[in-house]
Design an enzyme around this catalytic site. Structure first.
Site, short mmCIF file in Angstrom:
data_model
loop_
_atom_site.label_atom_id
_atom_site.label_comp_id
_atom_site.label_asym_id
_atom_site.label_seq_id
_atom_site.Cartn_x
_atom_site.Cartn_y
_atom_site.Cartn_z
N HIS A 1 38.42 40.31 38.42
CA HIS A 1 39.22 39.26 37.79
C HIS A 1 38.49 37.92 37.75
CE1 HIS A 1 40.50 38.36 42.06
NE2 HIS A 1 40.48 37.12 41.59
N ASP B 1 39.05 46.20 41.32
CA ASP B 1 38.83 44.75 41.22
C ASP B 1 37.45 44.36 41.73
OD1 ASP B 1 39.47 42.18 40.50
OD2 ASP B 1 40.40 41.68 42.42
N SER C 1 38.02 34.22 45.77
CA SER C 1 37.92 35.59 45.28
C SER C 1 36.47 36.00 45.09
CB SER C 1 38.67 35.74 43.96
OG SER C 1 40.05 35.52 44.12
#
Length: 384
Positions: free
Chosen positions: A117, A147, A231
């Site tokens: 993402h 992911d 992230s």
């Protein structure tokens, strides 16, 4: 009582008789220091001054040593996107920033793992090193379900890689360190510390945006602060080893200190396949299916004619032609309840079984109900 006596009576008397081996100082009204001997004559030159010497204190700890060693292997990842309005006009904007971890270097090329993402929709990806050097990155591969994404950059100026740990050995309560770029590159290299709050957590994820769970991520839970921009960053154990890729947090006003990381043992096979192939090779069945729990309970018997002993499963909305499901004879409104003898209750169960336990070319026994009757079919899976 003895201490009070010495302090209140004996000490002043000893000072008065000048029997102490040192000078005693009084605090003047203007807060200056003066000798008792000089109180009577303040014009005398004050000869004795107590000097203050700075002391160097070594505050190095295990955490600071780990951070110093590992931080150069954690990089910033910038998602750059362009939008064309006509043949001449283009708008370039920042699609967001995240973090990444340098996990391997070969010859003059370096490889970085980050989140899918973080780079999703990017027209160009830039990697920002710890010394603010910017490098154009090539996307080697990316995977929606796990992911994860792998980037490749010029490794000429890169000489630090992270050591990989074993996430299966993590224990609840074990201290960990999270390193990343929360809220953008302005806070790059931020370090937070916490503990492992839980292992082998399964978090439902809505990947399609329809409000239904499409996947369950198996993650490590930590209370080390993880914020937007973290992230793709590193979750480090106290040996300085990478045990997880920071991925997400629960973002609710009433929730604090619940973040999640992808275990490195789960991520490593995906990373290797993305680096070598560019995508994940998964088994394919060829059905559009939904969880039975999303169907009103009254329809279970009225429309699907299911017996009372069926408590969960997957109903088939449609079967794609010329697919393994089609060749095996599966039909619309069949309800799948078992795969190779293992019960399935939701579409997530089906995906995880196909993606984690099966591969292209494998056979799979499907138990299903059709018009209230239990049947079985053997399918030969193909590549997605």
């Amino acid at each position: 009582m003895l201490g009070a006596f010495l302090f209140a009576v004996a000490l002043p008397k000893l000072i008065e008789l000048e029997l102490l081996p040192y000078e005693f100082y009084l605090i003047s009204e203007d807060h200056g220091l003066m000798s008792e001997n000089l109180v009577a004559n303040q014009d005398e030159t004050f000869q004795f001054i107590h000097s203050i010497t700075p002391i160097s204190v070594d505050i190095a700890t295990q955490v600071t040593d780990i951070v110093a060693r590992v931080t150069p292997a954690v990089v910033g990842v910038e998602n750059i996107q362009t939008r064309s309005f006509n043949f001449w006009d283009q708008a370039v904007y920042d699609g967001g920033t995240g973090s990444g971890v340098i996990y391997r270097k070969t010859d003059d090329r370096a490889f970085i793992v980050t989140n899918h993402h973080v780079i999703e929709g990017a027209d160009q990806i830039e990697v920002i090193l710890a010394d603010d050097t910017r490098l154009i990155a090539e996307l080697k591969g990316s995977d929606l379900y796990t992911d994860l994404a792998v980037l490749e950059v010029d490794g000429t100026d890169i000489d630090v890689m992270i050591d990989l740990g074993n996430s299966e050995l993590t224990k609840v309560g074990e201290p960990v360190i999270a390193i990343g770029n929360p809220l953008g590159l302005g806070l790059s290299g931020s370090v937070t510390q916490g503990i492992i709050s839980g292992t082998q957590r399964s978090i439902p994820q809505d990947l399609s945006g329809d409000g239904l769970a499409d996947w369950q991520a198996d993650v490590i839970q930590t209370d080390a602060a993880i914020n937007p921009g973290n992230s793709g960053g590193a979750l480090i154990n106290m040996s300085g080893q990478l045990i997880g890729i920071n991925s997400m947090k629960i973002n609710q006003a009433a929730v604090e200190g619940i973040g999640f990381a992808i275990p490195i043992n789960e991520a490593l096979p995906v990373i290797q396949e993305l680096e070598s192939v560019g995508f994940m090779t998964r088994a394919f069945l060829g059905v559009e299916a939904y969880s039975l729990i999303d169907v009103p309970k009254a329809e279970w018997q009225q429309s699907l004619l299911l017996p009372d002993e069926v408590t969960g499963g997957i109903y088939i909305q449609s079967v794609e032609p010329f697919t393994p499901a089609d060749y095996a004879g599966l039909q619309t409104y069949d309800v799948i309840v078992e795969l190779d003898g293992e019960p399935v209750h939701t579409i997530v169960d089906l995906r995880k079984f196909l993606y984690q336990q099966k591969g292209p070319g494998d056979e799979m026994v499907i138990k299903f109900y059709r018009s209230g009757e239990a049947e079985e079919a053997i399918v030969e899976l193909t590549k997605q």
